[in-house]
Design an enzyme around this catalytic site. Sequence first.
Site, short mmCIF file in Angstrom:
data_model
loop_
_atom_site.label_atom_id
_atom_site.label_comp_id
_atom_site.label_asym_id
_atom_site.label_seq_id
_atom_site.Cartn_x
_atom_site.Cartn_y
_atom_site.Cartn_z
N ASP A 61 0.83 -1.21 0.00
CA ASP A 61 0.00 0.00 0.00
C ASP A 61 0.87 1.26 0.00
O ASP A 61 0.53 2.26 0.62
CB ASP A 61 -0.95 -0.01 1.21
N TYR A 62 1.99 1.20 -0.70
CA TYR A 62 2.88 2.35 -0.82
C TYR A 62 2.59 3.11 -2.12
O TYR A 62 3.47 3.37 -2.93
CB TYR A 62 4.34 1.90 -0.79
#
Length: 676
Positions: free
Chosen positions: A312-313
């Site tokens: 989730d970067y």
Amino acid sequence: MSLRQCGVWAAVIWSQLTGGPAHGWEHWGGDAGGTRFSPLAQITPANVDRLVPAWDYHTGDLQSRPPAAALRTKFEATPILVEDSLVFCTPFNEVVALDPGTGVPRWRFDPKVGDGRRPANRYACRGVAHWIDTQAPADAACRSRLFMGTVDARLIALDARTGRPCAGFGADGEVRIDVARDLLWPGEFQITSAPVIGRGVVVVGSSIGDNVRVDAPRGTVRAFDARSGELRWSFDPLIHDGIVAGHANVWAPMSVDEQRGLVFLPTSSPSPDFFGGARPGDNRNSDSVIALRLETGALAWSFQTTHHDVWDYDLPAQPTLARIETGQGARDVVMQPTKQGFVFVLDRDTGLPIWPVEERDVPQGAVEGERLSPTQPFPTHVPPLVEPRFAPADIFRMLPRVVDSSCDDQLAGLRNDGLYTPPTTQGTLFYPMTGGGVNWGGAAFDPVHRILYANVSRAVHIVRLIPRAEADHLTPPRGVDFGLQRGAPFAVTRAIAMSRLGLLCNRPPWGEMVAVDLEAGKILWRATVGTTEDRAPLGLAFKWGTPLVNGVAVTAGGLVFTGAMDAYLRAFDAGTGRELWQGRLPAPGVANPMTYEWKGEQYLVIAAGGHSEAGTSLGDSVVAFRLARAGEAPSWWSRTIDRPGGRFAGGALTASLVMAVLVSAGWRWRLRRRRL
């Protein structure tokens, strides 16, 4: 050169660079390139202690809406100054125009957003965009118009002078976005960030529910004719050949270089966030800075900051456009901060890194069915704004382990091989967390001194993949975010690592402002932002910082302003990082501040409405400050910071008192989602 002379010089330069007046704030990010810089210099380190409240406008949202909806708001708007009015949107997409000097409303538009949509990313509207139709007569209706995306997926055009819908745009002033597939619930798809406009084209992104399903709605970016509302082009960042996934959407603010005819997109991760077995490869154009041709939507270039993202970067921040010295001459660049705390600096024409970016080996050994990228890109010139590794020595132990070992117990046994350790069924320690580093508030850039300023957050996420057979019957405990990831062999849980006292398990500071000399590749200073005053009883203000999803504004007067998750607006010396002033707010200002000049006075404004996901108190205020006039004096709302340690240094209290205070406070940082 004096500070005042520097400010005048900055105003002249900035007017030439942007083609706009020196007194305003005409875009969500200050200008079309998102520098959040103002050439105003009336307020300085020498007189900032003379700031007083100018006015406080209440939207009425919390009283006019059902509690179930009002308690799901995030007041993240940044006003803009256009047509001699200060204009912003409420979390329910009501557009309000205020008198800049008094805060008295001039007009208000309500698009009638429904109360029962349960939007995945809460009720939120970060701002509106302004455009002038130079082909229309000077007195024509909607020659000057505002655009806003809504929580129910509409693009609305309003007359900037009156607030009336532009009848010639779409159907009665609005275009309904065709999501092109059925939604699982009405709030799965929404728009939270302001549109951007250039060359007669208005471009809008989307915000989509995370970790719900593999075959999720697509993250299509859409562009419409700014006059008629006709669809001009659409662009799906994700390349779908051989993969099953959606998203790679643009939920964060975008930037525009109208001279080059480019719009810059910060794209997100494909769906779902934490398992990519159905989307092999790097998933090109996701987690990327993308430049598109404004008039056609054609791809000019793309630079990926995370390959095959399972952390989730995604890119949460507006790309910042500036001109810098690189050691080999001046270059027009795109600066992109990330959740990892990196700052990528790219050539604006080609997308190539200005300084080397290395592909480095990263941890491997993912769950069955996952195929990780063996390497990830690391900038080499600009140091990380957040340290990229968490060690046992970084655990925050307020009390001896024999009294409270909750953090050690939670973190023991988690896989922790440093940045990019993949999600596992045993549990993985993510640091920075999925909402860490720089978030949607973005960075600010001073073009005179060529310094970048950004807020960063520090916290630890515990991420665990749950096999499908277990996930279908799992009821996660309170405070744990649960993503079903339907269509994948694993669901996911996320939780912030916190002690039994409700404190983050990583050592403070939990929120900092960082100043960076990009050209030298050097961090100039760090300053802790925020205290526990609005979390702990008796107003105990431990200077540990608060998570900072919002951004900053920097001025030619030598100041950097920011809000936090406590109820203060703060001013820092831009040269040293010293905190100089605090202005009390009715609720936390989890929004970007802005500044403007009106009738010879410089004003400082922030939306103070709190943040429901973070568990702060909520409000519905827009608050303005200005320098005291003759006969006025600063009140308790405004105070000078007279010592570096703040009001309480923390160590002065005994451990037993600290424990009692914090337990009774019931302090909880509930940062559960990435799109804070």
